[in-house]
Design an enzyme around this catalytic site. Structure first.
Site, PDB file in Angstrom:
ATOM      1  N   ARG A  63      -2.438  -3.306  -3.928  1.00 50.74           N
ATOM      2  CA  ARG A  63      -1.459  -4.337  -3.551  1.00 50.74           C
ATOM      3  C   ARG A  63      -2.013  -5.184  -2.403  1.00 50.74           C
ATOM      4  NH1 ARG A  63       4.237  -1.889  -2.036  1.00 50.74           N
ATOM      5  NH2 ARG A  63       4.396  -1.532  -4.283  1.00 50.74           N
ATOM      6  N   ARG A  75       5.515  -3.382   6.205  1.00 56.75           N
ATOM      7  CA  ARG A  75       4.848  -3.886   4.989  1.00 56.75           C
ATOM      8  C   ARG A  75       4.784  -5.409   4.986  1.00 56.75           C
ATOM      9  NH1 ARG A  75       5.840  -0.006   0.334  1.00 56.75           N
ATOM     10  NH2 ARG A  75       5.725   2.032   1.337  1.00 56.75           N
ATOM     11  N   LYS A 100       8.486   3.907   5.134  1.00 56.70           N
ATOM     12  CA  LYS A 100       8.168   2.483   4.976  1.00 56.70           C
ATOM     13  C   LYS A 100       9.120   1.625   5.817  1.00 56.70           C
ATOM     14  CE  LYS A 100       8.810   2.503   0.433  1.00 56.70           C
ATOM     15  NZ  LYS A 100       9.187   2.183  -0.966  1.00 56.70           N
ATOM     16  N   LYS A 106      10.388  -2.594   6.340  1.00 54.45           N
ATOM     17  CA  LYS A 106      10.304  -3.914   5.703  1.00 54.45           C
ATOM     18  C   LYS A 106      10.972  -4.997   6.549  1.00 54.45           C
ATOM     19  CE  LYS A 106       9.905  -2.004   1.111  1.00 54.45           C
ATOM     20  NZ  LYS A 106      10.403  -1.989  -0.268  1.00 54.45           N
ATOM     21  N   CYS A 110      11.390  -4.900 -12.298  1.00 50.78           N
ATOM     22  CA  CYS A 110      10.281  -4.190 -11.644  1.00 50.78           C
ATOM     23  C   CYS A 110       9.231  -3.770 -12.669  1.00 50.78           C
ATOM     24  CB  CYS A 110      10.818  -2.965 -10.908  1.00 50.78           C
ATOM     25  SG  CYS A 110      11.236  -1.612 -12.034  1.00 50.78           S
ATOM     26  N   CYS A 121       4.128   2.913 -13.284  1.00 50.48           N
ATOM     27  CA  CYS A 121       4.897   3.469 -12.166  1.00 50.48           C
ATOM     28  C   CYS A 121       5.224   4.948 -12.402  1.00 50.48           C
ATOM     29  CB  CYS A 121       6.192   2.689 -11.940  1.00 50.48           C
ATOM     30  SG  CYS A 121       7.110   3.411 -10.564  1.00 50.48           S
ATOM     31  N   CYS A 167      14.204   2.749 -12.452  1.00 46.13           N
ATOM     32  CA  CYS A 167      14.732   3.957 -11.801  1.00 46.13           C
ATOM     33  C   CYS A 167      15.601   3.505 -10.631  1.00 46.13           C
ATOM     34  CB  CYS A 167      13.603   4.890 -11.343  1.00 46.13           C
ATOM     35  SG  CYS A 167      12.898   4.463  -9.747  1.00 46.13           S
ATOM     36  N   CYS A 175      13.454  -1.395  -6.761  1.00 45.02           N
ATOM     37  CA  CYS A 175      12.363  -2.318  -6.402  1.00 45.02           C
ATOM     38  C   CYS A 175      12.647  -3.782  -6.756  1.00 45.02           C
ATOM     39  CB  CYS A 175      11.059  -1.868  -7.038  1.00 45.02           C
ATOM     40  SG  CYS A 175      10.515  -0.265  -6.440  1.00 45.02           S
TER      41      CYS A 175
END
Ligand code: SRM
Ligand code: SF4
Length: 573
Positions: free
Chosen positions: A79, A148, A218, A220, A439, A445, A484, A488
């Site tokens: 990424r 991120r 994480k 953001k 996503c 994934c 899921c 995302c």
């Protein structure tokens, strides 16, 4: 020394891995030198900080076992971190080259204005990351327990507002980037000669902001404008809403504690929109980001990764407690938020004037996936455009691309380069498709339960038919799908959300808003893919007949409430 380095509480295993990693090195270097096709368990956690995930093609699992070579067909997702989604044509072309030469021949524009390569083999990983750095981009902190990619409205208006917030995105990204030299040692030094291609950080190993265990989870950050929340600011751990007076940014209303990931079986997890915290001036914006990160570093939960996001700390302790801690770390009191809040969401699709005599064109990329086949050639179109017109490129949080600096005389040429490759112009796309995102999900994934981006086009085909039939095709509402519950594609605050729950089955959420300021609620659960649109049809019919003037679909569902929606959707005996 931060609390996490001294605490005696029981820590989650990932904390131990980070702590022992010598600032994110682990045994990645040793493993890279080996002839194996994958890394060991501990290094997988550390690799994320370097911007890559070990994956395996889940559809190739059977074939790999039969061939007896390895249990799984391992490859890597890489990424790129692109603050505010701003990049050059050259940088996009280099990513297209990478996906064709060493990837799976596709490229994904992500929901956070990033780019993802898939299918990179371990033997090509170092070359891949090095080539991304060669074009002045980085993968460092694109993933992992750090700040991120920082999002900001990418529209290239040449006013006194957009450039300011876009620069802030870059400044925050740089300020919060990890300082470890591990990244440079592992990916940018020439392993044969030991020649460094880029010197990173000071000689002394030190992470002044993160410490040696980095963040609990994480983190953001996004920046929005009051009249343009295209970055979905309330879903972020840290958000800035620009306060504009007389055409100048005078500061920001800071919001904290947003996040969407949820584990349906664990009641302690839930999606949450950020809380409004305080007003900060332009000068305070970066230092406050650091203070917020440090409070999460020292007080965020490190015993349970499911509860380690900032949103849970703020939910448990309250916004007043959190604000006072931020003020303590910053060293001064902050002003209260002004009344400014988000009021619109512009997806920047189609033609618009930049304000300097030139134009930009928002090119709707269906679910952000760039590929070539006999009917549609996204990559070929981009190669033509980037080579011939060399526009500046901007990526949107709706997985699409903006071509900037187009001269009036080149507008028709740009459109013809798109049409030549079998692609629809943005203005030919229905509203519902234009405002939909999905996503990655299967096959790469590792967390996906259902399909997402590969089936969304068919769901849109069906939805377009129903909306046209009901005369609702001009309506503006967001439809978002994920494979899921991790969220995302941000399905929990959109008008309609389809969330993969069991094989081939989805939870349908309704009642969110295109503006992103309200969470939706579960309308129906475990609905098979083929029944998603038919399940919603009765609601569309009622929306048509019973809506209030200029009411959106999400607002209508929220006003009606679950009980009423269920009654409408159950055929009367
Ligand atoms: Fe995400 C994990 C893809 C935006 C919440 N996300 C993943 C992983 C890395 C799967 C994994 O952990 O093994 C996915 C990689 C799949 C693949 O094959 O590429 C993945 N997330 C994506 C992207 C590519 C979706 C897309 O199709 O665009 C987005 C990359 C953005 C970027 O460039 O940085 C992406 N992920 C998001 C967002 C939206 C956002 O940030 O605006 C969210 C919801 C907001 C949030 O963070 O709460 C999101 N991803 C998650 C979560 C749930 C986190 C949680 O708090 O519970 C996971 C799972 C995890 O972290 O354990 C996850
Ligand atoms: Fe994978 Fe789930 Fe994220 Fe989709 S929402 S990319 S399936 S983790």
């Amino acid at each position: 020394m931060s609390q996490a380095e001294t605490t005696t509480e029981k820590l989650s295993p990932v904390e131990g891995i980070k702590s022992a990693s010598r600032y994110l090195r682990g045994t990645i270097g040793e493993e890279l030198a080996k002839d194996s096709d994958h890394f060991g368990k501990d290094d997988l956690q550390l690799l994320k900080f370097h911007g890559t995930y070990q994956q395996d093609d889940r559809e190739a699992r059977g074939a790999a076992t039969e061939s007896g070579k390895s249990e799984k067909a391992y490859s890597f997702m890489v990424r790129s971190r692109i603050p505010a989604g701003i990049m050059t044509s050259e940088q996009l072309l280099a990513h297209l080259d990478l996906c064709d030469e060493i990837g799976n021949t596709t490229l994904k524009v992500t929901t956070r204005q990033g780019l993802q390569l898939h299918g990179i083999l371990k033997s090509d990983l170092r070359a891949c990351i090095k080539r991304i750095n060669d074009i002045q981009l980085s993968t460092l902190s694109a993933c992992g327990d750090v700040n991120r990619n920082v999002m900001a409205c990418p529209a290239p208006y040449r006013d006194n507002v957009r450039p300011v917030i876009q620069k802030l995105a870059y400044d925050i990204a740089m300020h919060l980037a990890p300082r470890t030299k591990a990244y440079y040692e592992l990916w940018l030094e020439d392993p044969e000669t030991g020649v460094k291609t880029l010197e990173g950080g000071s000689d002394e190993e030190f992470e002044p902001i993160y410490g040696k265990v980095y963040l609990p989870r994480k983190f953001k950050t996004a920046i929005a404008l009051a009249d343009d929340n295209c970055t979905d600011v309330y879903t972020n751990c840290l958000g800035y809403i620009a306060v504009v007076r007389d055409g100048q940014v005078i500061g920001y209303n800071v919001v904290v504690g947003g996040g969407l990931g949820v584990t349906p079986s664990a009641k302690k997890t839930f999606p949450r929109l950020a809380s409004r915290m305080a007003f900060v001036t332009n000068e305070q914006a970066v230092p406050i980001a650091e203070a917020v990160v440090k409070v999460q570093r020292d007080f965020g939960y490190r015993d349970d990764r499911k509860r380690a996001r900032l949103k849970y700390l703020i939910h448990d302790k309250g916004i007043e407690w959190f604000r006072s801690k931020v003020e303590e770390y910053y060293g001064a009191k902050l002003a209260d938020c002004t009344e400014d809040d988000v009021t619109e969401h512009n997806d920047h699709i189609g033609w618009d004037e930049q304000g300097d005599g030139r134009w930009f064109y928002g090119f709707n990329v269906e679910n952000g996936r760039l590929y070539d086949n006999e009917n549609r050639a996204w990559k070929a179109a981009l190669r033509d455009i980037c080579t011939e017109l060399q526009p500046e490129i901007r990526l949107t949080a709706h997985q699409s691309i903006i071509f900037c600096n187009i001269e009036e005389k080149d507008k028709a040429r740009l459109s013809s380069l798109i049409k030549k490759r079998g692609l629809p112009l943005s203005e030919e796309i229905s509203n519902v498709r234009r405002w939909s995102i999905a996503c990655v999900a299967l096959p790469t994934c590792g967390l996906s339960i259902t399909e997402s981006e590969r089936v969304m086009p068919q769901v849109m085909d069906e939805m377009e038919k129903v909306l046209l039939e009901l005369g609702l095709d001009k309506e503006l509402f967001t439809v978002r799908m994920t494979g899921c519950p991790n969220g995302c594609a941000r399905p929990y605050n959109s008008d309609i959300g389809f969330v993969g729950k069991a094989k081939g089955k989805y939870t349908i959420f309704v009642g969110g808003t295109r503006l992103g300021t309200r969470l939706g609620f579960i309308f129906k659960d475990l609905i098979p893919l083929e029944e998603l649109v038919t399940t919603l049809r009765p609601l569309f019919e009622k929306f048509k007949s019973d809506r209030q003037e200029s009411e959106s679909f999400g607002d209508f569902c929220a006003r009606a409430g679950l009980e009423q929606l269920l009654a409408w959707s159950t055929p009367s005996a």
